[in-house]
Design a protein around this motif. Structure first.
Motif, PDB file in Angstrom:
ATOM      1  N   LEU A   2       0.855  -1.196   0.000  1.00 38.76           N
ATOM      2  CA  LEU A   2       0.000   0.000   0.000  1.00 38.76           C
ATOM      3  C   LEU A   2       0.884   1.237   0.000  1.00 38.76           C
ATOM      4  O   LEU A   2       1.811   1.346   0.801  1.00 38.76           O
ATOM      5  N   LYS A   3       0.586   2.152  -0.926  1.00 40.31           N
ATOM      6  CA  LYS A   3       1.340   3.409  -1.003  1.00 40.31           C
ATOM      7  C   LYS A   3       0.351   4.569  -0.889  1.00 40.31           C
ATOM      8  O   LYS A   3      -0.616   4.625  -1.656  1.00 40.31           O
ATOM      9  N   ILE A   4       0.621   5.437   0.044  1.00 39.58           N
ATOM     10  CA  ILE A   4      -0.225   6.621   0.238  1.00 39.58           C
ATOM     11  C   ILE A   4       0.625   7.839  -0.090  1.00 39.58           C
ATOM     12  O   ILE A   4       1.783   7.928   0.357  1.00 39.58           O
ATOM     13  N   PHE A   5       0.085   8.779  -0.856  1.00 37.43           N
ATOM     14  CA  PHE A   5       0.773  10.056  -1.059  1.00 37.43           C
ATOM     15  C   PHE A   5      -0.115  11.133  -0.453  1.00 37.43           C
ATOM     16  O   PHE A   5      -1.219  11.387  -0.913  1.00 37.43           O
ATOM     17  N   LEU A   6       0.397  11.713   0.622  1.00 36.97           N
ATOM     18  CA  LEU A   6      -0.380  12.693   1.376  1.00 36.97           C
ATOM     19  C   LEU A   6       0.084  14.095   1.004  1.00 36.97           C
ATOM     20  O   LEU A   6       1.270  14.402   1.112  1.00 36.97           O
ATOM     21  N   ASP A   7      -0.848  14.923   0.574  1.00 35.94           N
ATOM     22  CA  ASP A   7      -0.490  16.284   0.163  1.00 35.94           C
ATOM     23  C   ASP A   7      -1.384  17.288   0.887  1.00 35.94           C
ATOM     24  O   ASP A   7      -2.376  16.895   1.514  1.00 35.94           O
ATOM     25  N   ALA A   8      -1.044  18.548   0.817  1.00 38.37           N
ATOM     26  CA  ALA A   8      -1.870  19.637   1.349  1.00 38.37           C
ATOM     27  C   ALA A   8      -1.305  20.932   0.789  1.00 38.37           C
ATOM     28  O   ALA A   8      -0.136  20.967   0.371  1.00 38.37           O
ATOM     29  N   SER A   9      -2.108  21.993   0.800  1.00 40.60           N
ATOM     30  CA  SER A   9      -1.627  23.255   0.228  1.00 40.60           C
ATOM     31  C   SER A   9      -0.474  23.798   1.078  1.00 40.60           C
ATOM     32  O   SER A   9      -0.444  23.585   2.298  1.00 40.60           O
ATOM     33  N   PRO A  10       0.494  24.525   0.464  1.00 37.50           N
ATOM     34  CA  PRO A  10       1.615  25.078   1.242  1.00 37.50           C
ATOM     35  C   PRO A  10       1.130  25.992   2.373  1.00 37.50           C
ATOM     36  O   PRO A  10       1.704  25.988   3.461  1.00 37.50           O
ATOM     37  N   GLY A  11       0.057  26.756   2.127  1.00 37.31           N
ATOM     38  CA  GLY A  11      -0.451  27.678   3.151  1.00 37.31           C
ATOM     39  C   GLY A  11      -0.876  26.943   4.411  1.00 37.31           C
ATOM     40  O   GLY A  11      -0.488  27.319   5.520  1.00 37.31           O
ATOM     41  N   ILE A  12      -1.642  25.866   4.243  1.00 40.61           N
ATOM     42  CA  ILE A  12      -2.150  25.142   5.418  1.00 40.61           C
ATOM     43  C   ILE A  12      -1.014  24.397   6.107  1.00 40.61           C
ATOM     44  O   ILE A  12      -0.969  24.282   7.339  1.00 40.61           O
ATOM     45  N   ARG A  13      -0.033  23.937   5.344  1.00 36.81           N
ATOM     46  CA  ARG A  13       1.113  23.232   5.951  1.00 36.81           C
ATOM     47  C   ARG A  13       1.922  24.193   6.815  1.00 36.81           C
ATOM     48  O   ARG A  13       2.354  23.855   7.916  1.00 36.81           O
ATOM     49  N   ALA A  14       2.113  25.422   6.318  1.00 34.97           N
ATOM     50  CA  ALA A  14       2.859  26.422   7.094  1.00 34.97           C
ATOM     51  C   ALA A  14       2.078  26.770   8.367  1.00 34.97           C
ATOM     52  O   ALA A  14       2.662  26.923   9.445  1.00 34.97           O
ATOM     53  N   GLU A  15       0.766  26.874   8.213  1.00 32.74           N
ATOM     54  CA  GLU A  15      -0.079  27.223   9.368  1.00 32.74           C
ATOM     55  C   GLU A  15       0.011  26.151  10.453  1.00 32.74           C
ATOM     56  O   GLU A  15       0.119  26.455  11.642  1.00 32.74           O
ATOM     57  N   ARG A  16      -0.017  24.882  10.030  1.00 36.06           N
ATOM     58  CA  ARG A  16       0.089  23.778  11.004  1.00 36.06           C
ATOM     59  C   ARG A  16       1.437  23.828  11.721  1.00 36.06           C
ATOM     60  O   ARG A  16       1.515  23.631  12.927  1.00 36.06           O
ATOM     61  N   ARG A  17       2.478  24.076  10.953  1.00 34.68           N
ATOM     62  CA  ARG A  17       3.825  24.145  11.529  1.00 34.68           C
ATOM     63  C   ARG A  17       3.901  25.310  12.532  1.00 34.68           C
ATOM     64  O   ARG A  17       4.481  25.202  13.603  1.00 34.68           O
ATOM     65  N   TYR A  18       3.279  26.435  12.133  1.00 35.13           N
ATOM     66  CA  TYR A  18       3.261  27.624  12.994  1.00 35.13           C
ATOM     67  C   TYR A  18       2.618  27.280  14.340  1.00 35.13           C
ATOM     68  O   TYR A  18       3.156  27.588  15.411  1.00 35.13           O
ATOM     69  N   LYS A  19       1.472  26.587  14.288  1.00 32.27           N
ATOM     70  CA  LYS A  19       0.766  26.227  15.526  1.00 32.27           C
ATOM     71  C   LYS A  19       1.608  25.270  16.378  1.00 32.27           C
ATOM     72  O   LYS A  19       1.649  25.407  17.597  1.00 32.27           O
ATOM     73  N   GLN A  20       2.273  24.328  15.717  1.00 29.84           N
ATOM     74  CA  GLN A  20       3.143  23.383  16.451  1.00 29.84           C
ATOM     75  C   GLN A  20       4.236  24.136  17.205  1.00 29.84           C
ATOM     76  O   GLN A  20       4.490  23.882  18.378  1.00 29.84           O
ATOM     77  N   LEU A  21       4.887  25.086  16.493  1.00 29.30           N
ATOM     78  CA  LEU A  21       5.999  25.823  17.104  1.00 29.30           C
ATOM     79  C   LEU A  21       5.493  26.678  18.260  1.00 29.30           C
ATOM     80  O   LEU A  21       6.105  26.742  19.330  1.00 29.30           O
ATOM     81  N   MET A  22       4.330  27.345  18.052  1.00 31.53           N
ATOM     82  CA  MET A  22       3.770  28.187  19.113  1.00 31.53           C
ATOM     83  C   MET A  22       3.426  27.333  20.332  1.00 31.53           C
ATOM     84  O   MET A  22       3.678  27.731  21.465  1.00 31.53           O
ATOM     85  N   ALA A  23       2.863  26.149  20.079  1.00 39.43           N
ATOM     86  CA  ALA A  23       2.472  25.258  21.182  1.00 39.43           C
ATOM     87  C   ALA A  23       3.704  24.848  21.999  1.00 39.43           C
ATOM     88  O   ALA A  23       3.610  24.613  23.200  1.00 39.43           O
ATOM     89  N   LYS A  24       4.845  24.793  21.318  1.00 41.36           N
ATOM     90  CA  LYS A  24       6.078  24.427  22.032  1.00 41.36           C
ATOM     91  C   LYS A  24       6.728  25.647  22.674  1.00 41.36           C
ATOM     92  O   LYS A  24       7.823  25.552  23.237  1.00 41.36           O
ATOM     93  N   GLY A  25       6.094  26.814  22.502  1.00 45.17           N
ATOM     94  CA  GLY A  25       6.646  28.038  23.076  1.00 45.17           C
ATOM     95  C   GLY A  25       7.835  28.565  22.288  1.00 45.17           C
ATOM     96  O   GLY A  25       8.632  29.358  22.804  1.00 45.17           O
ATOM     97  N   LEU A  26       7.947  28.138  21.015  1.00 45.75           N
ATOM     98  CA  LEU A  26       9.078  28.591  20.200  1.00 45.75           C
ATOM     99  C   LEU A  26       8.657  29.771  19.324  1.00 45.75           C
ATOM    100  O   LEU A  26       7.473  29.943  19.022  1.00 45.75           O
ATOM    101  N   ASP A  27       9.634  30.547  18.921  1.00 46.95           N
ATOM    102  CA  ASP A  27       9.385  31.696  18.054  1.00 46.95           C
ATOM    103  C   ASP A  27       8.982  31.208  16.661  1.00 46.95           C
ATOM    104  O   ASP A  27       9.583  30.263  16.164  1.00 46.95           O
TER     105      ASP A  27
END
Ligand code: C5P
Length: 222
Positions: free
Chosen positions: A136-161
């Protein structure tokens, strides 16, 4: 060879979380191949090696003292699980990963991770190069905007800049390098199932992928 589920796609799609959830659900092993390239980038920087010079990186890749142990990434025994997660480590990983000889040095190492009862392999070229016969092969994609937003939330949750426009720029730069390199460029294998997670929660993606797991492995009770 033991059964393999390959999960590929760019960063920030929820790929790593999904792979870990599926592996845990099935009781299978997990290969986070990005962590290998990240650890290699870190080891190279610490030794003062140029990330753009494959002739010094290849021997390091061949002898990299890397181990995965209970969810931790150990480099020569040191826990680098957090250190390899920074944006800078992601960039360094993407640079060392662009060299054909470096990728070749890590190929067998990754293939050896496929053992009973099965492996969930997360990366960029799991379905296209490392495990071309994955069931089984899955290719998971998402728009660059939403990926950046998710990363932003992860970093904020960790208290990082975090700086959202900078994250969008970094994601675009890393995508461009990963997709355009000649060695195992990021692309969906022809027989991969495409899943776009832009408007999906991780729970929805998990359910969608589990449907595919049931289709391909009907003997597994999942
Ligand atoms: O998935 P992750 O963001 O941890 O990967 C870091 C970098 O490592 C990617 O941007 C990519 O350049 C490289 N990589 C790769 N092949 C893989 C996994 C990661 O080239 N199978």
């Amino acid at each position: 060879m033991s059964p393999v589920i390959a999960i590929d796609g760019p960063s920030g799609t929820g790929k790593g979380t999904l792979a870990a959830l599926i592996a845990r659900h099935l009781g299978w092993h997990l290969l986070d191949s990005g962590a290998i390239y990240r650890a290699l980038g870190l080891a190279a920087e610490r030794r003062g090696l140029s990330l753009d010079n494959p002739s010094s990186l290849q021997p390091l890749a061949e002898t990299l003292p890397l181990r995965f142990d209970s969810g931790k990434v150990l480099l020569a025994g040191e826990d680098v699980s957090e250190a390899i997660r920074s944006e800078a480590a992601g960039m360094a990983a993407s640079r060392v990963a662009a060299h054909t000889s470096v990728r070749a040095a890590l190929l067998q190492w990754q293939r050896c991770m496929a053992c009973e009862p099965g492996l969930v392999a997360d990366g960029r070229d799991m379905g296209s190069v490392v495990f071309p016969h994955a069931a089984l092969k899955i290719f998971l994609d998402a728009s660059p905007g939403i990926r950046a937003e998710r990363r932003y939330k992860q970093l904020m949750a960790k208290g990082l800049d975090a700086n959202l426009p900078q994250l969008v720029a970094d994601i675009r730069e890393r995508d461009a390098r990963d997709r355009s390199r000649s060695a195992a460029p990021l692309r969906a294998a022809e027989d991969a199932v495409l899943v776009d997670s832009t408007d999906m929660s991780i729970a929805e993606v998990f359910d969608r992928v589990l449907e595919e797991v049931r289709r391909v492995f009907p003997e597994l009770v999942v």
